[in-house]
Design a protein around this motif. Structure first.
Motif, PDB file in Angstrom:
ATOM      1  N   GLY A  91       0.889  -1.076   0.140  1.00  0.00           N
ATOM      2  CA  GLY A  91      -0.046   0.081  -0.033  1.00  0.00           C
ATOM      3  C   GLY A  91       0.999   1.206   0.097  1.00  0.00           C
ATOM      4  N   ILE A  92       2.132   1.145   0.828  1.00  0.00           N
ATOM      5  CA  ILE A  92       2.920   2.480   0.900  1.00  0.00           C
ATOM      6  C   ILE A  92       3.470   2.457  -0.584  1.00  0.00           C
ATOM      7  CG2 ILE A  92       5.092   3.451   1.986  1.00  0.00           C
ATOM      8  CD1 ILE A  92       4.126   1.769   4.285  1.00  0.00           C
ATOM      9  N   GLN A  93       3.885   1.456  -1.206  1.00  0.00           N
ATOM     10  CA  GLN A  93       4.562   1.601  -2.552  1.00  0.00           C
ATOM     11  C   GLN A  93       3.579   2.221  -3.499  1.00  0.00           C
ATOM     12  OE1 GLN A  93       7.820   0.813  -1.916  1.00  0.00           O
ATOM     13  NE2 GLN A  93       7.091   0.065   0.113  1.00  0.00           N
ATOM     14  N   LYS A  94       2.296   1.663  -3.299  1.00  0.00           N
ATOM     15  CA  LYS A  94       1.216   2.342  -4.178  1.00  0.00           C
ATOM     16  C   LYS A  94       1.104   3.626  -3.991  1.00  0.00           C
ATOM     17  CE  LYS A  94      -3.000   1.567  -6.481  1.00  0.00           C
ATOM     18  NZ  LYS A  94      -3.776   0.471  -7.370  1.00  0.00           N
ATOM     19  N   LEU A  95       1.075   4.069  -2.902  1.00  0.00           N
ATOM     20  CA  LEU A  95       0.591   5.572  -2.642  1.00  0.00           C
ATOM     21  C   LEU A  95       1.702   6.400  -2.953  1.00  0.00           C
ATOM     22  CD1 LEU A  95      -1.189   7.161  -0.848  1.00  0.00           C
ATOM     23  CD2 LEU A  95       0.504   7.314   0.895  1.00  0.00           C
ATOM     24  N   LEU A  96       3.136   5.774  -3.111  1.00  0.00           N
ATOM     25  CA  LEU A  96       4.001   6.757  -3.458  1.00  0.00           C
ATOM     26  C   LEU A  96       4.117   6.726  -5.062  1.00  0.00           C
ATOM     27  CD1 LEU A  96       6.730   5.754  -0.912  1.00  0.00           C
ATOM     28  CD2 LEU A  96       5.248   7.951  -1.208  1.00  0.00           C
TER      29      LEU A  96
END
Ligand code: FAD
Length: 373
Positions: A91-96
């Motif tokens: 999720g963090i990778q996607k957000l970034l």
């Protein structure tokens, strides 16, 4: 009655209407619009700006501590606990990919778990488990996230810290602003200051009303998290207050990273030369099951005990501000979100506790799959 112009230009039915402009609503709007640019999407928010947990939180971009995994394993089993960590990490990778890290002040300075003197047995459990959990997580994340390291921050404990590699932090206001801009640039319509009281269906449309005006859409998504009880009382989504305090400036403060204490129930980080410290709802759980935005003496005192005794022992500090926000949990403290179709074309994506920064991009993916199926 509305004029023909108002109906044509502003109150027309959209394909999709999302209630709530927090991280869930914004990520879902962006996710759907990115997949189906031709669909019309309206986001309706009761605040003049997004005004839920997404703009009250501590800005940790975290995916889970080792002690949380051990605790979750007792409730949902190890496999699911590890998958939960993987989902948050992704999720963090996607957000970034959705926002530029520099636009939201994202810093990946690693996280640390602190063990106070009374947590010897928790520390032992973590020491016993670290090798095995690291090995299992390395296949899911591509690296081993946990490592014991010495306490170089001057915290009042004789125990080592447990580093969480890859954990980061960001500016929550900038994150919401960037997501809003992204959604607007994709053509998502926003209506702020519209507090929805009723949701009804008629024919093929759903109608949402604030008591005097209404919008309609073919599909409605409820993304109101801790405030959902008022709209969909039958769902197991209960409000849970989270409280924070921010100190005044502390000259010479050196606190790089994000920090978790007392099994993750307390957390803190630096904002410039101030300390942002929050959590503690386990201290007074019953009274914290509320959507009140007031702070309470019990929790604020518990935060101050950690601040003065462990984080900055012996320092005279002043508190600049205190605030509260609303998360959501299930009746038995479940923390997995509910993503489902409640009635034909009425959906919910809610029940986020902590870690919404990491979880909402993945929740939005699942919600979009469901809504567009
Ligand atoms: C104090 C605190 C600290 C936290 N710290 C972190 C952290 O450091 N890192 C992290 O990852 N997570 C953290 N969280 C959790 C995270 O903030 C949430 O999981 C996440 O913001 C949930 O997003 P959401 O969009 O589902 O809910 P919200 O942000 O609450 O959005 C719901 C929106 O719906 C609107 N709304 C509600 N009812 C209506 C209605 N009837 N009509 C119209 N609009 C309505 C609200 O105004 C709100 O804007 C924290 C939470 C709190 C409370």
């Amino acid at each position: 009655m509305l004029s023909i112009w108002e109906t044509d230009s502003f109150y027309f039915p959209t394909d999709i209407l999302i209630i709530g402009a927090g991280l869930t609503g914004l990520n879902t709007a962006i996710e759907i619009k990115s997949r189906k640019p031709g669909l019309s999407i309206r986001v309706v928010e009761r605040g003049l700006f997004p005004s839920g947990a997404s703009i009250k939180n501590a800005g940790f971009a975290c995916f889970g501590s080792l002690s949380e995994i051990l605790d979750d394993t007792k409730q949902i089993g190890e496999q699911k606990a590890l998958e939960r960590v993987q989902t948050r990490y992704l999720g963090i990778q996607k957000l970034l990919t959705r926002v530029s890290p520099s636009d939201v002040d994202f810093h990946k300075d690693d996280g640390y778990e602190i063990f106070t003197e009374r947590e010897a047995s928790l520390l032992k459990d973590c020491k016993d488990a670290i090798h095995d959990i690291n090995a299992k997580l390395s296949t899911l994340l591509g690296f081993e996230p946990y490592e014991f390291t010495s306490n170089t921050f001057g915290f009042d404990t004789t125990y080592p810290l447990l580093k969480i590699k890859g954990e980061g932090a960001l500016h929550s206001g900038k994150l919401v602003t960037q997501l809003l801009q992204k959604a607007k640039s994709l053509g998502v319509i926003f209506n702020f200051g519209f507090d929805i009281k009723h949701i009804n269906s008629q024919g093929t449309l759903w109608y949402v009303s604030n008591g005097s005006k209404e919008f309609s859409a073919h599909k409605v998504i409820v993304a109101t998290n801790g405030f959902s009880k008022r709209l969909i009382p039958e769902e197991d989504i209960n409000p849970a207050r989270g409280q924070l305090l921010l100190t005044e400036s502390i000259p010479g403060l050196k606190l790089k990273g994000t920090f978790h204490a007392h099994e993750g129930y307390f957390y803190f980080r630096a904002i410039g030369d101030k300390i942002l410290l929050g959590g503690g709802r386990n201290v007074d759980r019953e009274n914290e099951n509320t959507d009140s935005q007031e702070v309470s003496g019990v929790i604020q005192s518990a935060l101050e005990v950690l601040l003065y005794k462990v984080i900055m022992p012996g320092k005279a500090l002043r508190i600049e501000r205190r605030w509260a926000g609303t998360m959501a949990f299930g009746n038995n403290n479940e923390k997995d979100p509910i993503i489902k179709e409640l009635h034909t074309n009425l959906f919910v994506g809610a029940r986020l506790g902590g870690m919404g920064v990491a979880m909402t991009p993945m929740l939005a993916e699942k919600l979009a799959d469901l809504v567009l199926k």
